[in-house]
Write a protein that holds these residues in place. Structure first.
Motif, short mmCIF file in Angstrom:
data_model
loop_
_atom_site.label_atom_id
_atom_site.label_comp_id
_atom_site.label_asym_id
_atom_site.label_seq_id
_atom_site.Cartn_x
_atom_site.Cartn_y
_atom_site.Cartn_z
N ARG A 130 0.83 -1.20 0.00
CA ARG A 130 0.00 0.00 0.00
C ARG A 130 0.87 1.25 0.00
O ARG A 130 0.54 2.25 -0.63
CB ARG A 130 -0.93 -0.01 1.21
N ALA A 131 2.00 1.15 0.71
CA ALA A 131 2.89 2.31 0.76
C ALA A 131 3.44 2.62 -0.63
O ALA A 131 3.46 3.77 -1.07
CB ALA A 131 4.03 2.06 1.74
N VAL A 132 3.87 1.57 -1.34
CA VAL A 132 4.42 1.78 -2.70
C VAL A 132 3.33 2.30 -3.63
O VAL A 132 3.56 3.18 -4.46
CB VAL A 132 5.03 0.47 -3.25
N ALA A 133 2.10 1.77 -3.46
CA ALA A 133 0.99 2.22 -4.28
C ALA A 133 0.72 3.71 -4.04
O ALA A 133 0.41 4.46 -4.96
CB ALA A 133 -0.27 1.41 -3.96
N SER A 142 10.32 4.37 -0.66
CA SER A 142 11.74 3.97 -0.70
C SER A 142 12.54 4.77 0.33
O SER A 142 13.56 4.29 0.82
CB SER A 142 12.30 4.12 -2.10
N VAL A 143 12.05 5.95 0.68
CA VAL A 143 12.75 6.74 1.70
C VAL A 143 12.70 6.04 3.06
O VAL A 143 13.66 6.04 3.81
CB VAL A 143 12.12 8.16 1.80
N VAL A 144 11.54 5.41 3.37
CA VAL A 144 11.45 4.73 4.66
C VAL A 144 11.97 3.30 4.61
O VAL A 144 11.72 2.50 5.49
CB VAL A 144 10.01 4.75 5.22
#
Lengths: 293, 289
Positions: free
Chosen positions: A170-173, A180-182
């Motif tokens: 979900r974060a990548v979406a 990618s920072v986290v």
């Protein structure tokens, strides 16, 4: 009387569309492009199951899992060898789409070369009469299809909502760079999405091969309906793709009943175009990028 | 000899389709996947007029092209507001719908049985019956198409189209009516596709829905991409190679159950490799940043 039967047929067809659509949505969300070749992964799943069960005579249940896993491998391969280099070049979506057609044409004809253009069937023995249920007739195979596809869709939904990998997806979406920072590696997440999505498409192909004949061109219809389902449900939303698939299946089958079977694809695309023009967010009303999955 | 001339006529028709699609996809950057739908409409409108009302094929050709153009406008106006992949889907849908109508509206189109016995063209009262006369006719039309599209893309109008392709928001900010330009381009593309469809119908003298499938649209797109998006000479090369090359495979003497899928596999592979290694096509210069 007939209404229930057509609705039931619609639900069964729709559950296949849903399975293709949820996988498509998962890949679309993480990779941000239309993976048209998803349809041919579906067809590959059906043919893998055919090979395992009929040619190699392996236990059907084991074959199901093996064929779905192999379909997942095919999806991963497609991503590695075709899409990943494009992502590196930051290619526009048109390039992804064209390459995706290329993969589709290639694999579909590879299947045709290996298995021939004629239809194959996995059914053995005579057709048994089904159970009567609310004025409709349903066979054991159809019950199996419904149960397995519902379980897979719900399982995927829970997976995306509850697990750590799902959260990363979900974060990548939501925002690939922020993810990618986290410390999330978007490439690995996209790869995971391809593995899971393709395995689901393969599973859909295997399930449908229990019910109907298989032919190399079966992937085209599946992906078109899968994409339409995922758009009318709200692109990228997993519950949306499920409902979209069922809605499309029922609408098509009522259309077959009321109009004629020849207009089936036409009905599906008219629904798509109406949705694209008047409600592009779909049934679930997806608005912003962040709301998705 | 007859056979070679026939292949050249077909190549000419595909060059027209490729040129017109190149204007839409290559120059304006619209992902249109329903080009065969317009040539289908042109072919059917023209053939039906000639068969049912006994009109001259020339009138059929003009009306067919105009009907295709009107359809282009009707479809273009609402759907060109959609972006990228969504536009691709909507135009793809158009292709499926037009194909379904041609196949299922049996009372008019005779469905899968097709329309046989479509009369050919005549010039100054002389019926064109030899293949070479059609080659001349098609050559004239290819040149006309080339001249019109060349004129469009090298005019200030064409510059706006490239502007839309490169950066739509910038084009808007320059005060250009982006939607209007897109619709006009779409209509021009549909018009020439209609002419190509009509020429095909009167040349072959038989049409059925299977000549206008969605795969046909993809094949035309492949020709555009292969020759080079945004390159008119590229469209000639792309169409010529992709029409003639499969014909050459015919002479290798493989059984058709092997040759047909093998040919398609080569197509598919070609698309992927081309996109990976030379996305601008054989003669194209344009490349995304």
């Amino acid at each position: 009387m007939h209404t229930m039967q057509f609705i039931l047929n619609g639900i069964i067809a729709g559950s296949m569309y849903s399975l293709v659509a949820v996988g498509f949505a998962l890949i679309y969300q993480t990779g941000r492009f239309f993976h048209f070749a998803h349809g041919v992964v579906y067809a590959t799943g059906a043919y893998l199951a055919y090979t395992l069960v009929i040619s190699l005579d392996i236990n059907p249940v084991a074959s199901f899992f093996l064929a779905a896993a192999l379909a997942g491998v095919v999806g991963v391969g497609i991503d590695r060898f075709v899409y990943k280099p494009f992502r590196k070049q930051k290619a526009p979506n048109l390039v992804f789409l064209i390459a995706s057609f290329g993969i589709f044409i290639f694999i579909q004809n590879l299947l045709q070369l290996i298995y021939g253009a004629q239809i194959l069937t996995m059914r053995t023995g005579s057709v048994k009469e089904g159970h009567h249920f609310l004025g409709a007739v349903i066979t054991n195979i159809q019950i199996l299809i419904l149960v397995v596809s519902a379980a897979l869709c719900l399982g995927l939904w829970l997976f995306v909502k509850r697990t750590k990998l799902g959260k990363a997806m979900r974060a990548v979406a939501d925002d690939r760079i922020a993810a990618s920072v986290v410390g999330i590696n978007p490439e690995r997440i996209i790869l995971a999405a391809f593995a899971i999505g393709s395995a689901l498409a393969g599973a859909a192909g295997i399930l449908i091969s229990l019910e109907t004949n298989i032919k190399p061109t079966m992937g085209m219809n599946a992906i078109l309906k899968g994409i339409i389902a995922s758009i009318i449900g709200g692109i990228g939303s997993i519950p949306g793709a499920m409902f979209g698939g069922l809605f499309l299946g029922i609408a098509e089958n009522l259309g077959i009943w009321k109009i004629s079977a020849g207009w089936k694809d036409c009905i599906a695309f008219v629904i798509l175009i109406v949705f694209l023009l008047f409600r592009p967010g779909g049934i679930m009303g997806v608005k912003s990028e962040g709301e998705r999955l | 000899m007859e056979y070679i001339l026939h292949i050249l006529v077909i190549t000419g028709i595909y060059i027209m389709l490729t040129l017109s699609l190149n204007l839409v996809v290559g120059y304006t950057g619209l992902a249109a996947l329903g080009h065969a739908a317009f040539s289908c409409v042109g072919a059917y409108a023209s053939s039906l007029l000639v068969l049912n009302y006994g009109l001259s094929p020339w009138i059929g050709l003009i009306v067919g092209a105009c009907v295709a153009a009107i359809l282009g406008a009707l479809i273009g106006m609402p759907s060109l507001r959609l972006k990228g992949d969504y536009l691709a889907l909507a135009t793809f849908g158009l292709g499926v719908i037009v194909y379904s109508v041609a196949k299922n509206w049996v009372s008019v189109t005779r469905g899968p049985m097709g329309l046989p016995g479509i009369p050919g063209f005549s010039v100054f009262g002389i019926q064109l019956s030899q293949v070479w006369t059609y080659l001349l006719l098609v050559t004239v039309f290819v040149l006309l198409t080339y001249l019109v599209i060349h004129r469009v893309v090298s005019s200030p109008f064409g510059r706006i189209l490239r502007g839309i392709r490169e950066d739509e928001i910038a084009a808007l900010a320059m005060g250009k009516n982006v939607n209007k330009h897109k619709v006009i381009v779409f209509v021009i593309g549909a018009f020439f596709a209609g002419i190509a469809g009509s020429l095909y119908a009167h040349y072959i003298t038989f049409i059925d829905p299977s000549s206008f499938t969605v795969m046909e649209s993809i094949a035309i797109l492949l020709m555009v991409v292969f020759g080079g998006m945004g390159s008119l000479p590229g469209s000639f090369v792309g169409a010529a190679i992709l029409v003639i090359f499969p014909e050459l495979l015919r002479f290798l003497g493989m059984p058709s159950s092997v040759a047909a899928p093998l040919r398609q596999m080569i197509y598919g592979l070609l698309l992927i490799v081309l996109m990976l290694k030379r996305p601008q096509g054989i003669l194209g210069k344009y490349r995304w940043k």
